[in-house]
Design a protein around this motif. Structure first.
Motif, mmCIF file in Angstrom:
data_model
loop_
_atom_site.group_PDB
_atom_site.id
_atom_site.type_symbol
_atom_site.label_atom_id
_atom_site.label_comp_id
_atom_site.label_asym_id
_atom_site.label_seq_id
_atom_site.Cartn_x
_atom_site.Cartn_y
_atom_site.Cartn_z
ATOM 1 N N TYR A 152 0.704 21.785 -4.697
ATOM 2 C CA TYR A 152 1.781 21.614 -3.726
ATOM 3 C C TYR A 152 1.524 20.355 -2.899
ATOM 4 C CZ TYR A 152 2.967 26.449 -4.837
ATOM 5 O OH TYR A 152 3.313 27.594 -5.497
ATOM 6 N N CYS B 73 14.404 30.382 -0.010
ATOM 7 C CA CYS B 73 13.767 29.257 -0.704
ATOM 8 C C CYS B 73 14.339 29.181 -2.117
ATOM 9 C CB CYS B 73 12.252 29.451 -0.746
ATOM 10 S SG CYS B 73 11.354 28.127 -1.568
ATOM 11 N N MET B 74 14.541 27.978 -2.591
ATOM 12 C CA MET B 74 15.123 27.769 -3.919
ATOM 13 C C MET B 74 14.224 26.818 -4.709
ATOM 14 S SD MET B 74 17.543 28.437 -6.034
ATOM 15 C CE MET B 74 18.625 29.295 -4.862
ATOM 16 N N CYS B 75 13.906 27.223 -5.948
ATOM 17 C CA CYS B 75 13.114 26.359 -6.831
ATOM 18 C C CYS B 75 14.069 25.630 -7.772
ATOM 19 C CB CYS B 75 12.109 27.185 -7.631
ATOM 20 S SG CYS B 75 11.135 26.236 -8.803
ATOM 21 N N ILE B 76 13.897 24.330 -7.899
ATOM 22 C CA ILE B 76 14.783 23.529 -8.744
ATOM 23 C C ILE B 76 13.949 22.524 -9.527
ATOM 24 C CG2 ILE B 76 15.238 21.852 -6.902
ATOM 25 C CD1 ILE B 76 18.082 21.591 -8.027
ATOM 26 N N PHE B 77 14.332 22.308 -10.773
ATOM 27 C CA PHE B 77 13.679 21.308 -11.621
ATOM 28 C C PHE B 77 14.618 20.102 -11.715
ATOM 29 C CE2 PHE B 77 11.676 25.228 -12.672
ATOM 30 C CZ PHE B 77 10.365 24.913 -12.993
ATOM 31 N N VAL C 82 -1.375 24.290 -10.609
ATOM 32 C CA VAL C 82 -0.186 24.200 -9.758
ATOM 33 C C VAL C 82 -0.604 23.583 -8.428
ATOM 34 C CG1 VAL C 82 1.712 25.446 -8.675
ATOM 35 C CG2 VAL C 82 0.772 26.245 -10.854
ATOM 36 N N VAL D 33 6.220 20.339 -6.141
ATOM 37 C CA VAL D 33 5.282 21.237 -6.807
ATOM 38 C C VAL D 33 4.935 20.623 -8.161
ATOM 39 C CG1 VAL D 33 4.834 23.572 -7.634
ATOM 40 C CG2 VAL D 33 6.343 23.214 -5.669
#
Length: 552
Positions: free
Chosen positions: A202, A142-146, A200, A184
């Protein structure tokens, strides 16, 4: 000093505004001119609706040394930039992209014969990064990106960068992996202060349409349109997990209206409060859309009173939840036998709060004075200086509060160990403590600091609850405090009556207990696009009619 002119190749008949600036990244004083249409006025907002090619012509510039292929040139006051696709010589280059955005955040206003600064953004090779990201995705990671590309303190999203779309389509192209994109929402409250809160949330995941892969692989405009369509879907999903508003004042008004609307004594979870705030924000947007930005007078009057109520709270330094307790007083003719236990407890709550606050402050005094307070003060001063610097450099920040807590934490990561080491030196050279005693003291410092933070926070909460009682000591404040409960009650009645009257026209926003916010946001965006298109058609018709009358 060099002069730089932008000429859009699609529109050869242009006039030029030339401007001077200091280009970021190379230290040279240069100028930039944005080519405008023949109908450009003295103060014109220029918009490129689709990517186009521009010729950049300079005088006194050295483009062969200052620029490289893939670098970007960004006009002032806009978060978007155009990519350099060809460097002809020291005075001429070609760039491609949506150079400016008309009605979006940071719209570029070009004024003829006035200076306009610009920035050079260096190209960063993302090939290795994308390869590692795709490997991670293929292995089930899983990758978190802004996707906005940076932090800001606005109340709505910035234009999304294309990176997230490229990653998703690359995973589908190379590994046949349709990656779920999960929005998110990070909803902060007093994010620039210590011990601030965040909700937070989802949202529902979105997936690529596999039938669009061929358009993506075709490249060119088809790839750009495919990625932009995906970015629109991602933006809709992101807006479904935040409370967006045109500006900060509107957002504050929405939160105040939500608090006044909900029933007293009804405890709502953070998720429920967030959902209700989002309903208010969407209802406010629909009201403006339906009325073409001219809401009914009843709402304007109510909005004025809500703003006045918020201003009164801010001037007195109290919170909305404290207002209902301001009118709790015993009747003068009450008899002791008529007072029940709950009333007695309510009356002794004030002395208890005072004693409790004093005990907490005494317990927190030593660790706070020697461990937390010095670092806290220095961290605040350092963060304020960094905030001003970030605000001066940014094109999109309003007050740059988004960087303050990060800067505080970074400062404390260095300052706190340094302070502990200083205490170690003082105990080692200034006392006759043995090594085990010094070690015990040093290793106890984190515990003492944490206890000081928790106890101080509880004491501050108690002090805030006591503030209405302290304000009663002043005659002028006492009169204003006395009026607040009635003002709040009247606002509650008016807000509920207005929503009861207007609510049925909002449909599912008013009646449904559970909403698919992604679908609602997407529908809202489509309605706004249709409204803008209709307005543009009307403007063109009016212009054509005016020109026809002139010809007649």
């Amino acid at each position: 000093t060099g002069l730089v002119e932008f000429h859009e190749n699609i529109a050869p008949n242009t006039t030029t505004a030339t401007n001077t600036t200091n280009t970021e990244g190379n230290g040279n004083d240069q100028s930039v001119g944005m080519s405008l249409g023949d109908n450009a006025g003295e103060d014109t907002t220029v918009a490129a609706a689709s990517p186009s090619t521009w010729s950049v012509r300079g005088k006194g510039t050295i483009f062969t040394k200052e620029l490289g292929l893939g670098d970007k040139i960004r006009p002032p006051g806009t978060p978007v930039a155009a990519k350099v696709i060809e460097i002809i010589d020291d005075s001429n280059v070609k760039i491609e992209g949506i150079l400016i955005v008309g009605d979006e955040i940071g719209a570029f206003k070009a004024t003829q014969d006035s200076p306009v600064p610009f920035d050079i953004l260096r190209r960063v090779d993302q090939k290795v990064v994308y390869e590692k990201v795709l490997d991670k995705m293929a292995s089930g990671g899983c990758m978190c990106i802004f996707p906005e590309g940076g932090s800001h303190d606005r109340t709505d999203l910035l234009p999304l960068k294309v990176g997230v779309a490229l990653i998703a389509y690359s995973a589908l192209e190379h590994d046949a992996l349709n990656v779920p994109i999960v929005p998110v929402g990070l909803n902060y409250f007093h994010a620039h202060r210590w011990r601030g809160r965040a909700v937070v949330e989802y949202g529902r995941p979105i997936y690529l349409d596999p039938t669009t892969l061929d358009d993506y692989m075709a490249g060119g405009m088809k790839r750009r349109e495919t990625c932009n369509t995906l970015l629109d879907r991602i933006q809709d999903s992101m807006k479904s997990v935040i409370v967006s508003a045109p500006d900060f004042d509107t957002l504050q008004m929405i939160h105040t209206a939500r608090r006044l609307y909900q029933r007293r004594g009804l405890q709502r979870s953070a998720e429920e409060r967030q959902d209700l705030s989002r309903r208010f924000a969407e209802g406010y947007r629909r009201l403006l859309t339906v009325t073409n930005g001219d809401p009914p007078q009843a709402w304007l009057d109510l909005q004025t009173r809500i703003i006045a109520y918020r201003k009164e709270l801010r001037d007195l330094g109290i919170r909305d939840y404290q207002v209902p307790g301001l009118d709790r007083t015993l009747s003068e003719d009450s008899k002791i036998k008529d007072i029940d236990g709950d009333t007695v407890l309510a009356e002794i709550r004030l002395p208890y709060q005072i004693v409790h606050m004093l005990v907490l402050l005494v317990l927190a005094a030593i660790p706070t004075l020697f461990l937390n307070l010095p670092v806290g003060i220095l961290a605040g001063l350092y963060a304020e200086r960094r905030r001003k610097r970030a605000l001066a450099r940014s094109k999109v920040k309003i007050r740059a509060f988004d960087v303050m807590l990060t800067e505080k934490i970074l400062f404390c990561m260095v300052a706190i160990p340094s302070m502990w080491f200083m205490y170690f030196l003082l105990m080692y050279f200034g006392t006759d403590f043995d090594a085990p005693t010094i070690a015990l003291c040093i290793f106890s410092l984190p515990l003492f600091a944490y206890v000081g933070i928790i106890v101080s926070e509880a004491g501050i909460v108690e002090f805030k609850d006591l503030r209405p009682y302290l304000m009663r000591l002043f005659p002028s404040s006492r009169r204003r405090l006395k009026k607040l409960p009635a003002m709040r009650s009247q606002l509650q009645v008016e807000i509920r009556a207005f929503i009861k009257k207007l609510g049925p026209a909002m449909g599912d926003l008013y009646y449904s207990s559970e909403l698919n916010w992604k679908e609602i946001i997407e529908k809202s965006r489509n309605e706004e696009l249709e409204a803008k298109l209709l307005e543009a058609v009307h403007s063109e018709n009016d212009l054509a009619s005016s020109e026809f009358k002139k010809d007649q």
